[in-house]
Scaffold this motif. Sequence first.
Motif, PDB file in Angstrom:
ATOM      1  N   ARG A 182      35.917  55.626  35.731  1.00  0.00           N
ATOM      2  CA  ARG A 182      36.478  54.092  35.859  1.00  0.00           C
ATOM      3  C   ARG A 182      37.485  54.509  36.770  1.00  0.00           C
ATOM      4  N   ILE A 183      37.781  53.487  38.034  1.00  0.00           N
ATOM      5  CA  ILE A 183      38.986  53.847  38.708  1.00  0.00           C
ATOM      6  C   ILE A 183      39.876  52.517  38.665  1.00  0.00           C
ATOM      7  N   ARG A 184      39.436  51.234  37.962  1.00  0.00           N
ATOM      8  CA  ARG A 184      40.427  50.188  37.717  1.00  0.00           C
ATOM      9  C   ARG A 184      39.742  49.508  36.800  1.00  0.00           C
ATOM     10  N   GLU A 185      40.799  48.435  36.406  1.00  0.00           N
ATOM     11  CA  GLU A 185      40.270  47.563  35.428  1.00  0.00           C
ATOM     12  C   GLU A 185      40.935  46.277  35.987  1.00  0.00           C
ATOM     13  N   THR A 186      40.246  45.161  35.400  1.00  0.00           N
ATOM     14  CA  THR A 186      40.960  43.969  35.843  1.00  0.00           C
ATOM     15  C   THR A 186      40.891  43.125  34.621  1.00  0.00           C
ATOM     16  N   ASP A 187      41.530  41.656  34.784  1.00  0.00           N
ATOM     17  CA  ASP A 187      41.569  41.003  33.558  1.00  0.00           C
ATOM     18  C   ASP A 187      40.325  39.811  33.799  1.00  0.00           C
ATOM     19  N   GLY A 188      39.476  40.024  34.724  1.00  0.00           N
ATOM     20  CA  GLY A 188      38.182  39.258  34.561  1.00  0.00           C
ATOM     21  C   GLY A 188      38.267  37.921  35.540  1.00  0.00           C
ATOM     22  N   ASN A 189      39.550  37.508  35.981  1.00  0.00           N
ATOM     23  CA  ASN A 189      39.717  36.459  36.720  1.00  0.00           C
ATOM     24  C   ASN A 189      38.707  36.112  37.790  1.00  0.00           C
ATOM     25  N   ALA A 190      38.274  37.309  38.440  1.00  0.00           N
ATOM     26  CA  ALA A 190      37.516  37.251  39.682  1.00  0.00           C
ATOM     27  C   ALA A 190      35.760  37.421  39.311  1.00  0.00           C
ATOM     28  N   CYS A 191      35.513  37.400  37.881  1.00  0.00           N
ATOM     29  CA  CYS A 191      34.240  37.149  37.581  1.00  0.00           C
ATOM     30  C   CYS A 191      33.860  35.800  36.974  1.00  0.00           C
ATOM     31  N   GLN A 192      32.797  35.514  37.174  1.00  0.00           N
ATOM     32  CA  GLN A 192      32.128  34.373  36.341  1.00  0.00           C
ATOM     33  C   GLN A 192      32.501  34.126  35.012  1.00  0.00           C
ATOM     34  N   GLU A 193      32.297  35.080  34.263  1.00  0.00           N
ATOM     35  CA  GLU A 193      32.573  35.083  32.949  1.00  0.00           C
ATOM     36  C   GLU A 193      34.245  35.069  32.449  1.00  0.00           C
ATOM     37  N   ARG A 194      34.851  35.406  33.323  1.00  0.00           N
ATOM     38  CA  ARG A 194      36.432  35.624  33.056  1.00  0.00           C
ATOM     39  C   ARG A 194      36.803  36.444  31.776  1.00  0.00           C
ATOM     40  N   MET A 195      35.828  37.725  31.826  1.00  0.00           N
ATOM     41  CA  MET A 195      35.944  38.686  30.770  1.00  0.00           C
ATOM     42  C   MET A 195      36.558  39.847  31.553  1.00  0.00           C
ATOM     43  N   PRO A 196      37.471  40.533  30.777  1.00  0.00           N
ATOM     44  CA  PRO A 196      37.900  41.954  31.379  1.00  0.00           C
ATOM     45  C   PRO A 196      36.877  42.831  31.934  1.00  0.00           C
ATOM     46  N   ASP A 197      36.946  43.401  33.002  1.00  0.00           N
ATOM     47  CA  ASP A 197      36.154  44.173  33.339  1.00  0.00           C
ATOM     48  C   ASP A 197      36.630  45.405  34.077  1.00  0.00           C
ATOM     49  N   ALA A 198      35.622  46.246  34.405  1.00  0.00           N
ATOM     50  CA  ALA A 198      36.147  47.492  35.128  1.00  0.00           C
ATOM     51  C   ALA A 198      35.161  48.175  35.982  1.00  0.00           C
ATOM     52  N   LEU A 199      35.838  48.684  37.199  1.00  0.00           N
ATOM     53  CA  LEU A 199      35.089  49.429  38.241  1.00  0.00           C
ATOM     54  C   LEU A 199      35.013  50.643  38.181  1.00  0.00           C
TER      55      LEU A 199
END
Length: 199
Positions: A182-199
């Motif tokens: 895992r290199i980073r996590e986001t709050d999900g604002n950039a994905c359609q589902e608006r769910m926190p995700d990780a790269l």
Amino acid sequence: DPTLPFRLGENTAVILSPKSADSTATNPVGTGPYKLEGWQKGTAVTLSKWDGFRDAGSIKIRRAHFNESETVASVFRRSRQAFLPYLPDLHSFEEDKAYFRNIVFRDCNVWVADDEQQEIVGFCAFEQLWIEHLYLLPGYTGRGVGRELLAKAQDEYEHLQLWVFQANVDAIAFYERRGFVRIRETDGNACQERMPDAL
């Protein structure tokens, strides 16, 4: 099924072979994904995983055909409903079918897993640098099917990355066991589902 012990405790729930139906009251025999290890009448039933259930060796991994895009879209939908019930249902099945037909099957390498009845039970869609989708139907996780599908992408591309929902802890563990970091996590604002995700 985490509710199996509860279901077995109901007087309406039975798991038995037709061959043992007449003697099940005195000599119970488990079927399905479990085998009977022990039984104490009125006290306890001890079950264990039966490795022979849905033999992983009977699963065949192959490249998908374009005319299977609808079936793959169905696996995608059913898998998300089963394993990711917290996600919003943003698209109809018709939209999913169009997405797989017009985008995924156009842009990605798509490999599928067939069960012993030649039914598609999982798939992996990938392109250079990215795992776009890896989904299995319920009942086929933990049997090496996902690992074999992922291996097809890893055979094709040395470096791969993917997005995963942070709440999908089983998927995160699966990928980490296979060397993903895992290199980073986001709050999900950039994905359609608006769910926190990780790269």
